[in-house]
Motif scaffolding. Structure first.
Motif, PDB file in Angstrom:
ATOM      1  N   LEU A   1       7.447 -12.697  16.046  1.00 30.01           N
ATOM      2  CA  LEU A   1       6.035 -12.188  16.442  1.00 30.01           C
ATOM      3  C   LEU A   1       5.653 -10.896  15.484  1.00 30.01           C
TER       4      LEU A   1
ATOM      5  N   TYR B   1       1.762 -15.034  15.839  1.00 27.49           N
ATOM      6  CA  TYR B   1       2.285 -15.908  16.852  1.00 27.49           C
ATOM      7  C   TYR B   1       2.180 -17.371  16.459  1.00 27.49           C
TER       8      TYR B   1
ATOM      9  N   SER C   1       3.032 -20.725  17.965  1.00 28.82           N
ATOM     10  CA  SER C   1       3.510 -21.390  19.192  1.00 28.82           C
ATOM     11  C   SER C   1       4.556 -22.302  18.865  1.00 28.82           C
TER      12      SER C   1
ATOM     13  N   LYS D   1       5.977 -16.766  22.725  1.00 29.82           N
ATOM     14  CA  LYS D   1       5.403 -16.776  23.674  1.00 29.82           C
ATOM     15  C   LYS D   1       5.422 -16.026  24.848  1.00 29.82           C
TER      16      LYS D   1
ATOM     17  N   ARG E   1       4.343 -12.439  23.503  1.00 27.94           N
ATOM     18  CA  ARG E   1       3.049 -12.187  22.683  1.00 27.94           C
ATOM     19  C   ARG E   1       2.455 -11.000  23.230  1.00 27.94           C
TER      20      ARG E   1
ATOM     21  N   GLU F   1       0.825  -7.774  20.701  1.00 30.86           N
ATOM     22  CA  GLU F   1      -0.556  -7.667  20.678  1.00 30.86           C
ATOM     23  C   GLU F   1      -0.943  -6.218  21.107  1.00 30.86           C
TER      24      GLU F   1
END
Length: 166
Positions: free
Chosen positions: A58, A129, A131, A135, A138, A142
């Motif tokens: 991430l 990120y 996929s 997940k 995330r 952020e």
């Protein structure tokens, strides 16, 4: 009476063995649960003494190697190095084990502090990120990036254009 004592000894030995296994950074289906960092490649990648390359989940730090040196890349690499090089780290894996380059994808913890989180909250990294890897966390990352942007921390205060905004 003798058989009962034998079972007690066996149970104690098995119980102690289980405790030792749980305390040693057990393996996951992805890779090792822990390892010593032999080398920091850049702000978001390291190499364990066992040879595995680990890419932090991430986060994406500016480049600092090869012909691609980006704003705040050296600072991100040096920050990462100061935290993990030569140290025992714990690895936790997300929804995917490896990236397209064969590197392990993990959250990396040293001395009870997660490096991925520190990179994002201190402005050394942008959120990356891909996929499905990461997940479940995330939104958390952020929010860390957004807070660092608003406060002008790290690359958000030093770079005219953030490398992740290219």
């Amino acid at each position: 009476m003798h058989l009962r004592n034998g079972w007690r000894v066996l149970c104690v030995v098995l119980g102690l063995g289980l405790v030792v296994l749980c305390a040693c950074g057990s393996e996951s289906s992805c890779g090792p649960g822990a390892g010593v960092v032999s080398r920091v490649v850049d702000g978001d990648t390291l190499v364990l003494q066992s040879g595995e390359r680990v890419r932090y989940l991430l986060v994406d730090t500016p480049e600092s190697t090869g012909g691609k040196r980006e704003c705040f890349g050296a600072e991100a690499r040096d920050f990462n190095r100061s935290l993990v090089e030569g140290r025992l780290v714990r690895l936790e894996y997300g929804e995917a084990c490896t990236d397209r380059y064969g590197r392990l994808l993990a959250y990396v913890t040293v001395d009870g502090r997660e490096v991925n989180t520190l990179l994002a909250e201190n402005g050394y990294a942008c959120v990356l990120y891909v996929s499905p890897a990461g997940k479940s966390r995330r939104v958390e990352f952020e929010a860390l990036e957004s807070s660092a942007r608003r406060a002008g921390r790290g690359l958000w205060g030093q770079c005219s254009v953030a490398p992740c905004e290219r």
